[in-house]
Design a protein around this motif. Structure first.
Motif, PDB file in Angstrom:
ATOM      1  N   ASP A  53       0.827  -1.211   0.000  1.00 24.85           N
ATOM      2  CA  ASP A  53       0.000   0.000   0.000  1.00 24.85           C
ATOM      3  C   ASP A  53       0.860   1.259   0.000  1.00 24.85           C
ATOM      4  O   ASP A  53       0.547   2.237  -0.694  1.00 24.85           O
ATOM      5  CB  ASP A  53      -0.932   0.011   1.211  1.00 24.85           C
ATOM      6  CG  ASP A  53      -2.083  -0.974   1.070  1.00 24.85           C
ATOM      7  OD1 ASP A  53      -2.303  -1.474  -0.052  1.00 24.85           O
ATOM      8  OD2 ASP A  53      -2.753  -1.250   2.084  1.00 24.85           O
ATOM      9  N   GLU A  54       1.937   1.251   0.769  1.00 26.93           N
ATOM     10  CA  GLU A  54       2.806   2.422   0.825  1.00 26.93           C
ATOM     11  C   GLU A  54       3.545   2.609  -0.498  1.00 26.93           C
ATOM     12  O   GLU A  54       3.728   3.743  -0.959  1.00 26.93           O
ATOM     13  CB  GLU A  54       3.804   2.289   1.977  1.00 26.93           C
ATOM     14  CG  GLU A  54       4.769   3.458   2.123  1.00 26.93           C
ATOM     15  CD  GLU A  54       4.091   4.795   2.413  1.00 26.93           C
ATOM     16  OE1 GLU A  54       4.754   5.840   2.278  1.00 26.93           O
ATOM     17  OE2 GLU A  54       2.883   4.800   2.763  1.00 26.93           O
ATOM     18  N   ARG A  57       1.067   4.226  -2.799  1.00 27.40           N
ATOM     19  CA  ARG A  57       0.851   5.639  -2.479  1.00 27.40           C
ATOM     20  C   ARG A  57       2.010   6.490  -2.984  1.00 27.40           C
ATOM     21  O   ARG A  57       1.806   7.536  -3.606  1.00 27.40           O
ATOM     22  CB  ARG A  57       0.696   5.814  -0.968  1.00 27.40           C
ATOM     23  CG  ARG A  57       0.328   7.241  -0.545  1.00 27.40           C
ATOM     24  CD  ARG A  57       0.467   7.437   0.942  1.00 27.40           C
ATOM     25  NE  ARG A  57       1.860   7.399   1.369  1.00 27.40           N
ATOM     26  CZ  ARG A  57       2.710   8.417   1.217  1.00 27.40           C
ATOM     27  NH1 ARG A  57       2.330   9.535   0.626  1.00 27.40           N
ATOM     28  NH2 ARG A  57       3.955   8.312   1.636  1.00 27.40           N
ATOM     29  N   ARG A  58       3.224   6.039  -2.729  1.00 26.48           N
ATOM     30  CA  ARG A  58       4.397   6.804  -3.158  1.00 26.48           C
ATOM     31  C   ARG A  58       4.519   6.838  -4.679  1.00 26.48           C
ATOM     32  O   ARG A  58       4.909   7.862  -5.250  1.00 26.48           O
ATOM     33  CB  ARG A  58       5.667   6.201  -2.547  1.00 26.48           C
ATOM     34  CG  ARG A  58       5.768   6.364  -1.037  1.00 26.48           C
ATOM     35  CD  ARG A  58       7.129   5.903  -0.548  1.00 26.48           C
ATOM     36  NE  ARG A  58       7.250   5.998   0.902  1.00 26.48           N
ATOM     37  CZ  ARG A  58       8.392   5.840   1.556  1.00 26.48           C
ATOM     38  NH1 ARG A  58       9.513   5.564   0.886  1.00 26.48           N
ATOM     39  NH2 ARG A  58       8.427   5.942   2.869  1.00 26.48           N
ATOM     40  N   ARG A  60       2.055   6.685  -6.934  1.00 25.38           N
ATOM     41  CA  ARG A  60       1.056   7.607  -7.484  1.00 25.38           C
ATOM     42  C   ARG A  60       1.463   9.059  -7.248  1.00 25.38           C
ATOM     43  O   ARG A  60       1.287   9.910  -8.124  1.00 25.38           O
ATOM     44  CB  ARG A  60      -0.318   7.314  -6.866  1.00 25.38           C
ATOM     45  CG  ARG A  60      -0.945   6.020  -7.376  1.00 25.38           C
ATOM     46  CD  ARG A  60      -2.358   5.842  -6.853  1.00 25.38           C
ATOM     47  NE  ARG A  60      -2.377   5.587  -5.419  1.00 25.38           N
ATOM     48  CZ  ARG A  60      -2.282   4.385  -4.876  1.00 25.38           C
ATOM     49  NH1 ARG A  60      -2.126   3.320  -5.639  1.00 25.38           N
ATOM     50  NH2 ARG A  60      -2.339   4.240  -3.559  1.00 25.38           N
ATOM     51  N   GLU A  61       2.004   9.331  -6.080  1.00 24.47           N
ATOM     52  CA  GLU A  61       2.432  10.692  -5.761  1.00 24.47           C
ATOM     53  C   GLU A  61       3.561  11.139  -6.681  1.00 24.47           C
ATOM     54  O   GLU A  61       3.551  12.259  -7.205  1.00 24.47           O
ATOM     55  CB  GLU A  61       2.882  10.751  -4.305  1.00 24.47           C
ATOM     56  CG  GLU A  61       3.267  12.134  -3.826  1.00 24.47           C
ATOM     57  CD  GLU A  61       3.654  12.125  -2.358  1.00 24.47           C
ATOM     58  OE1 GLU A  61       4.847  11.884  -2.063  1.00 24.47           O
ATOM     59  OE2 GLU A  61       2.764  12.333  -1.517  1.00 24.47           O
TER      60      GLU A  61
END
Length: 237
Positions: A53-54, A57-58, A60-61
């Protein structure tokens, strides 16, 4: 006036379609495993302890941080962009450069990709109708190797790859080069892809017809849920 069942374009509004232009990733081509899973697995090989998940998130950012105005490109620029993305995702790996090189090479491999199950059927049907078939993508030169290794690759009459022509979608020049390559006018050309700005709004600004491919759209104008809907659109237009 005859009305199209997909979108609002009528037969009387435009000349017959002579070319269909497909986006690559997310439209006819899909990573296997998905991008986040590949990053997570390769990151772990290099010592990362991030959760999936992390990593997602990273990723996509970092991926979406690219300014919309940064539309001029090259293979060197794309290479450095992906180095930047990997660096932003993985700050805890033992050898960041080795991790980047492995990820970059992973997505160059034909085995890391699959074509949409409808791609071959749709391209073959378009070819039988004499329609020009073009793939036009913001992917880099790695796309050539993926297409060359697939039986689907030769079904495209033309390839337009942003890093090779110097412009990324939605730069106006990208679409102009596509039209020049296909030898068609804007009104004779249909674009289809999964990104609203790059694959629908961008081409439409030049007067091209365009469809957004989105499995979740329901009754939205100029939006289809399956790749084969392109054939229905041609029959109605």
């Amino acid at each position: 006036m005859n009305q199209s069942p997909i979108g609002s374009t009528s037969v009387d509004d435009h000349p017959p379609l002579r070319a269909v232009v497909f986006d690559a990733v997310g439209t006819v081509l899909h990573p296997q495993p998905d991008v986040v899973t590949a990053y997570h697995e390769i990151g772990r090989q290099h010592g990362s302890s991030l959760s999936r998940d992390e990593v997602g998130r990273r990723f996509r950012e970092a991926f979406t941080s690219r300014a919309e105005t940064e539309l001029e490109t090259s293979d060197a620029i794309e290479y450095e962009f992906w180095r930047y993305v990997v660096g932003k995702v993985f700050r805890d790996v033992v050898d960041p450069e080795a991790c980047f090189r492995q990820l970059h090479e992973h997505f160059a491999q034909p085995t890391s990709w699959r074509f949409d199950s409808e791609t071959e059927r749709v391209l073959t049907a378009l070819g039988l109708r004499g329609v020009v078939r073009c793939i036009a993508s913001n992917f880099d030169a790695r796309l050539d190797g993926i297409l060359d290794a697939s039986p689907v690759g030769p079904l495209f009459d033309h390839r337009v790859i942003s890093s090779k022509i110097g412009y990324r979608k939605p730069h106006r020049r990208f679409y102009e080069i596509v039209l020049e390559t296909c030898g068609t006018t804007a009104a004779e050309t249909l674009f289809i892809g999964d990104e609203p700005a790059a694959d629908r709004e961008g081409p439409a600004q030049l007067g091209c017809r365009a469809l957004l491919l989105d499995p979740g759209c329901s009754g939205e104008e100029n939006c289809v849920t399956q790749l084969r809907d392109v054939l229905c659109f041609l029959e109605a237009n």
